[in-house]
Structure formats: structure tokens, C-alpha cells
Scaffold this motif. Sequence first.
Motif, mmCIF file in Angstrom:
data_model
loop_
_atom_site.group_PDB
_atom_site.id
_atom_site.type_symbol
_atom_site.label_atom_id
_atom_site.label_comp_id
_atom_site.label_asym_id
_atom_site.label_seq_id
_atom_site.Cartn_x
_atom_site.Cartn_y
_atom_site.Cartn_z
ATOM 1 N N THR A 170 9.819 2.726 -7.370
ATOM 2 C CA THR A 170 9.845 1.262 -7.384
ATOM 3 C C THR A 170 9.967 0.735 -8.808
ATOM 4 O O THR A 170 10.774 -0.160 -9.086
ATOM 5 C CB THR A 170 8.570 0.703 -6.719
ATOM 6 N N ILE A 171 9.174 1.298 -9.721
ATOM 7 C CA ILE A 171 9.205 0.850 -11.118
ATOM 8 C C ILE A 171 10.568 1.158 -11.739
ATOM 9 O O ILE A 171 11.139 0.328 -12.465
ATOM 10 C CB ILE A 171 8.079 1.510 -11.932
ATOM 11 N N LEU A 174 12.294 -11.225 -15.607
ATOM 12 C CA LEU A 174 12.377 -9.772 -15.455
ATOM 13 C C LEU A 174 12.295 -9.070 -16.804
ATOM 14 O O LEU A 174 13.031 -9.391 -17.734
ATOM 15 C CB LEU A 174 13.701 -9.379 -14.781
ATOM 16 N N ALA A 175 11.374 -8.111 -16.888
ATOM 17 C CA ALA A 175 11.293 -7.217 -18.045
ATOM 18 C C ALA A 175 10.825 -5.859 -17.539
ATOM 19 O O ALA A 175 10.041 -5.778 -16.580
ATOM 20 C CB ALA A 175 10.326 -7.755 -19.090
ATOM 21 N N PRO A 176 11.273 -4.780 -18.153
ATOM 22 C CA PRO A 176 10.867 -3.456 -17.681
ATOM 23 C C PRO A 176 9.406 -3.162 -17.987
ATOM 24 O O PRO A 176 8.821 -3.690 -18.927
ATOM 25 C CB PRO A 176 11.787 -2.509 -18.466
ATOM 26 N N LEU A 177 8.814 -2.318 -17.152
ATOM 27 C CA LEU A 177 7.468 -1.807 -17.381
ATOM 28 C C LEU A 177 7.630 -0.428 -18.017
ATOM 29 O O LEU A 177 8.119 0.506 -17.364
ATOM 30 C CB LEU A 177 6.693 -1.684 -16.069
ATOM 31 N N TRP A 178 7.238 -0.290 -19.277
ATOM 32 C CA TRP A 178 7.509 0.955 -19.984
ATOM 33 C C TRP A 178 6.392 1.403 -20.912
ATOM 34 O O TRP A 178 6.278 2.584 -21.243
ATOM 35 C CB TRP A 178 8.800 0.811 -20.810
ATOM 36 N N LEU A 179 5.528 0.454 -21.364
ATOM 37 C CA LEU A 179 4.545 0.797 -22.389
ATOM 38 C C LEU A 179 3.182 1.083 -21.763
ATOM 39 O O LEU A 179 2.571 0.206 -21.158
ATOM 40 C CB LEU A 179 4.424 -0.362 -23.388
ATOM 41 N N PRO A 180 2.677 2.316 -21.888
ATOM 42 C CA PRO A 180 1.343 2.603 -21.352
ATOM 43 C C PRO A 180 0.254 2.005 -22.246
ATOM 44 O O PRO A 180 0.514 1.700 -23.415
ATOM 45 C CB PRO A 180 1.301 4.136 -21.374
ATOM 46 N N PRO A 181 -0.946 1.837 -21.688
ATOM 47 C CA PRO A 181 -1.339 2.137 -20.310
ATOM 48 C C PRO A 181 -0.813 1.091 -19.330
ATOM 49 O O PRO A 181 -0.358 0.019 -19.728
ATOM 50 C CB PRO A 181 -2.865 2.108 -20.386
ATOM 51 N N GLY A 224 0.794 -1.224 0.000
ATOM 52 C CA GLY A 224 0.000 0.000 0.000
ATOM 53 C C GLY A 224 0.822 1.266 0.000
ATOM 54 O O GLY A 224 0.279 2.355 -0.218
ATOM 55 N N ASN A 225 2.133 1.140 0.222
ATOM 56 C CA ASN A 225 3.029 2.285 0.128
ATOM 57 C C ASN A 225 3.730 2.362 -1.223
ATOM 58 O O ASN A 225 4.629 3.185 -1.419
ATOM 59 C CB ASN A 225 4.080 2.233 1.243
ATOM 60 N N GLY A 226 3.328 1.470 -2.152
ATOM 61 C CA GLY A 226 3.919 1.501 -3.491
ATOM 62 C C GLY A 226 5.293 0.876 -3.575
ATOM 63 O O GLY A 226 6.020 1.137 -4.541
ATOM 64 N N VAL A 227 5.642 0.013 -2.609
ATOM 65 C CA VAL A 227 6.987 -0.547 -2.519
ATOM 66 C C VAL A 227 6.938 -2.065 -2.684
ATOM 67 O O VAL A 227 6.060 -2.734 -2.123
ATOM 68 C CB VAL A 227 7.617 -0.194 -1.153
ATOM 69 N N ARG A 228 7.893 -2.607 -3.447
ATOM 70 C CA ARG A 228 8.011 -4.066 -3.530
ATOM 71 C C ARG A 228 8.345 -4.633 -2.155
ATOM 72 O O ARG A 228 9.061 -4.015 -1.372
ATOM 73 C CB ARG A 228 9.115 -4.477 -4.507
ATOM 74 N N ILE A 277 -2.206 -5.719 2.648
ATOM 75 C CA ILE A 277 -3.455 -6.359 2.234
ATOM 76 C C ILE A 277 -4.499 -5.265 2.047
ATOM 77 O O ILE A 277 -4.897 -4.631 3.037
ATOM 78 C CB ILE A 277 -3.935 -7.391 3.274
ATOM 79 N N PRO A 278 -4.914 -4.964 0.834
ATOM 80 C CA PRO A 278 -4.455 -5.629 -0.391
ATOM 81 C C PRO A 278 -3.091 -5.154 -0.836
ATOM 82 O O PRO A 278 -2.631 -4.072 -0.462
ATOM 83 C CB PRO A 278 -5.520 -5.237 -1.416
ATOM 84 N N ALA A 279 -2.463 -5.976 -1.671
ATOM 85 C CA ALA A 279 -1.287 -5.559 -2.421
ATOM 86 C C ALA A 279 -1.731 -5.335 -3.868
ATOM 87 O O ALA A 279 -2.904 -5.530 -4.204
ATOM 88 C CB ALA A 279 -0.205 -6.626 -2.340
ATOM 89 N N TRP A 280 -0.808 -4.914 -4.705
ATOM 90 C CA TRP A 280 -1.163 -4.582 -6.081
ATOM 91 C C TRP A 280 -0.145 -5.165 -7.056
ATOM 92 O O TRP A 280 1.064 -4.959 -6.894
ATOM 93 C CB TRP A 280 -1.235 -3.061 -6.271
ATOM 94 N N LEU A 281 -0.631 -5.897 -8.037
ATOM 95 C CA LEU A 281 0.207 -6.407 -9.119
ATOM 96 C C LEU A 281 0.146 -5.387 -10.249
ATOM 97 O O LEU A 281 -0.923 -5.152 -10.840
ATOM 98 C CB LEU A 281 -0.297 -7.766 -9.592
ATOM 99 N N ILE A 282 1.280 -4.782 -10.561
ATOM 100 C CA ILE A 282 1.363 -3.723 -11.569
ATOM 101 C C ILE A 282 1.981 -4.303 -12.840
ATOM 102 O O ILE A 282 3.045 -4.941 -12.796
ATOM 103 C CB ILE A 282 2.233 -2.546 -11.073
#
Length: 590
Positions: free
Chosen positions: A469-470, A507-514, A381-385, A411-416
Motif C-alpha cells: 500500500t505504501i 500527496l507526499a511519499p512516506l519514506w523517512l523512519p520512524p 485492518g488488512n493494511g489497504v487504503r 474499525i479501527p482504521a489506521w492513519l500511517i
Amino acid sequence: MGPAEVTPASAPGPSAAAGPSRRTLLLAGGILVTGAALGQDPAYADAEYDVVVVGSGAAGMTAALTAAKRGLRTVVLEKAPTFGGSAARSGAGIWIPNNEVILAAGVPDTPAKAAAYLSRVVGGTVPVERQRAFLAAGPAMISFVLRNSPLRFRFMEGYSDYYPEFPGGMPNGRSIEPGQFDGNLLGAELARLNPPYIATPAGMVVFSADYKWLTLSAVNPKGLEVSAACLLRGTEAALRGEKPLTMGQSLAAGLRAGLLAAGVPVWLNTPLLDLHVESGRVAGVVTSAGLVRARRGVIVGSGGFEHSAAMRAEFQRQPIGTSWTVGAKENTGDGIEAGERAGAALDLMDDAWWGPSIPLPGQPYFCLAERTLPGCVLVNGNGVRFVNEGAPYSDVVHVMYDRNTPSAPHIPAWLIVDQNYRNRYLFKDVAPLLPLPASWYDSGAVFRAPTIEQLAGKIGVPSAALRATITRFNGFALTGRDADFHRGDSAYDRYYADPYVKPNPCLAPLWLPPFYAFKIVPGDLGTKGGMRTDARARVLRADGSVIPGLYAAGNASGAVMGHSYAGSGSTIGPAMTFGYVAANDLADSP
């Protein structure tokens, strides 16, 4: 006709609605008043068998098949209108070291390796005698099932043990799964099979081991090859006039076919209300249809308590409930509570077969490949892995609970994930490039935004922290080394990964929106706490003494895996094994 006359093909018992609830049972002068005295159908009252098995899941049906083949007159009592329980809903991986299927496939397993590995996984939470009993009886159980039912098994090659780096661990795996089964062999009983958690695509025959490649079918030639093979199997089965079943459907159907051949009745709609005790010995089961006596003993394989809000609130950490589990809805802890009333001690009640899950409308989705594939991160919930996303699913939820605080909610956590991830991989049953269902967004289980910062605002996490984090994770993806949580270092991490992604397939970078955020809650396959048992599956009191005539297996008993999880099938493998052990012990008893 009475229970003794019920033919296997017409095994359902009288409706549960006809009997009283547990609270209406009368205790008069210490004598339990049941059966005809409560106005129930006298045709079903006072039936007597050598062995009464409670529950028609993997534990119960294996126990019943074993008892019958040992010459004991046996009946199975099932609360639900269907048979199979949670096992029928599952992928039906079965973790049994040194069984004949994996040895024939060339797996270099040995009893010493298996003992070293299980001991390291379980630690000191489970007596060594129970571990040894599981490892000794498991291979014999698989051989018994192969010879006494139409079930066949396949080695799940490459599905690593969950801790392959431990002494005795197997990077190429030890797990097996049921082979293809023709549902026509069940006749009318097929209509009573509990349906799967997620149906396989129409016209295809899919094994658990196939899902890894189906997820990658848009980006990997082997994925297309496996997809074609699944379709070919389905086409060939249709041409032969078969009703092909795999995974949990195959397991439950195959065991039920074994019971049919052995003449073992399965009474559906027949819930356990209590255990019947005479002179300190469990001598039967009180059901909504009356008392069913057991000359030798009772084996409880009724599942866990995942759908009991009261028991989960009493024994487990908050937040918890009954809406995040994928276990069979009838699993409300009836057998465990009855055992406790008979004097049973309980173990591991705080734990479950956990897994990160998405609370989708209708039913939760238990995440396997989705959190391991490259191009995603799991944040609090703090945006941290806070964890290796590819770690064994039970471990991930343990971390969620252990670190969940008001100042750092987990709880909850978030899968980005990003659009590149969505373009490449199957997500649940949504093909790459296709939009996610609107209902997922409407329910609050999924959010989408054009930037990381806007996504952070939608899910209520600090935008600067999520961006940091990202950025850090993207750096790890470029170097191929996760310096924070070592994702991809283990062979288990890489099982559901993308081998075409280099240098680290996880592992792959998150770069393409949305960008997308999936809500992650502590779901489960079922609870893993229950009655304390010994190496012979006999139920124990708190002082270690045996409750005569009472046995337990599966999720109605404390798990031999303790608080951990050795590999795919660590639920079903021990459940079947201790059902087998219990029945053999009853057969060997005077």
C-alpha cells in the motif's frame, strides 16, 4: 424568589439533584403528577411563560432571542451547570448561503446556486420544503443576530464547500464564523460559559480559519505570518483589558449577551424530565424544579443523544459508544425521548456528524487537517487504503461503517505517517519535531516503529499488504495523481493541504523512519437524528400531523442535511436557522 423574578445575571435554577429522575415521575389516571406534589421547591413550580426553550446551545439561544425580540416572554432551561452546549465547544463554522456577510465579501452566491447545491448534497432524504425554508430563513437569521446581539461574523475565505464540484458549489466557500468577542461583556455570566473542546494557545486570539496556516507554520511563511497575527491580536486585547473569545466561545457568549440585554433568563441545572401536555397540546416542560408552563409553545433545542449508550445501541451501527464523541456530555437525548413520548416521529437516528477520530486519553481528537496533509495514508485492518483521506469527514466514517466486516475490518482504521510528516506539521497541539506524549502510546492510540513491517506487526495488519500500500501510494505522490481515490482532485481536499508540496499538495511519499500509526475510530461532533419537523420547525407525528405547541431545532431534530454535509457549519447554521424559524412561527401564531 420565583422564576419570574430571576435576573439574567443570576439565571441558574435549582440543583438538578433536588428533583426526581424521569423514572420516578408518577402517572396516576393519565395525569402527570409533578412540581410541589413531588416535594420540589414550590418557588419554581407553576411558572408560566409565552415560550419555553429547552437547551442553551446555538439553536436554543437563537430561538429564545428571536422570541423575546418578537415580544414573547421567554425562558431557557438548561440541563448543564454551564450554557452554550456543544456549540460553545466547537469551531463555530456557520453554513448559511446568501447571508449578508458573504455577499459583502464578494462571494458570488445566488438563491438558485444555493438551492441547486443543497438539493444535490441532500438528495431525496429531506423534503424540498424544509430545504427551501432553511435557505430562505438563514440569511434573515444572520441579519437578525447581527442587529440584536453584539456578535459579528467573518467570512471563512477559501474554506471550500464540501462538494464544490456539484452544481452551485463554491470552491472558495460560503461559511462564516464569529468574530472576536470581549468576554467582559458577559460579566459574571462568563464563568458559566461551557469551555471549549480544545483551548487556544495562551496569549493568542485564534479563529477557525487560522488553523489551516498554524498547522503549516513550520514550512510556510504565511503560517508564520498568521501565527504572528494571532499573537498580536492577543497582545492588543490584553492591553485593552479584554477577555478575547473566538469560535464557539464567541458564538455562545455573544448569543448569551443578546439574551441578557433582552431580559431572557437562562436557568442552569434545570433538566427537562418530560413535556407537559394539556388537551393534546404541548403546554409546558416538566423539570426537576417543577412545571414550567408555555402559553404559546415549547422549542426543544436540547442537542442529540451522543452520550446515551442505550440510544446509540438501539439506533446506530456497531461498534459504537459514548467515548468517541466530542459533543457536550449532557447530550443524552432527553428532549428526543420526551418528544417521542408525546407522539413525535423520529428521523435519521442511525446517523451522526461523523469524523475520523483518535481515541486519545482524556477525550477523543477529531481529525481535520491531519488526514489531508501530504505524507499520510489511511488503511483498514488488512493494511489497504479504502478511501480518499481528504474527503469530507462524515463521508470517511460512512465508508468505515459500510465496509466494516470480520474479513475486512475498517474499525479501527489506521492513519500511517512518517517522520518527515512529523517534522513538518502540527499534530493536534504537538509542534513539529517535538515527541508525541507518552500517554498516547501507553493508551494504544499511537504506535511507532523503525520500519513499515515492524509497525504493521504492532498494529496487527499484514506487513506485506501495508508495504504494498505504501509503495503504491508513494508512486502516486511522485506523479501527483491518486489513481485509486483521487485525493487532491477536489478544492475541498486541498484546503488543509501543503501548497509547497508539488505536484499535488495532498500527496507526499512516506519514506523517512520512524513510522507512526494513529488509531482511527468513528467519532462525531454529535448525533444528527431526532424529531421529525416540517418547514416551520413544528414537530410531526408519523402520519404527518402536527403536534400542537411543540417545535424542535438543532440536533434534537432530524437534520436538514440528511445523511450528508454541505460545508463547514452545516450543524450550527441550520440549528440557528430553525430556532429562528420556530420562534417566529410561535410569534405569528394566534
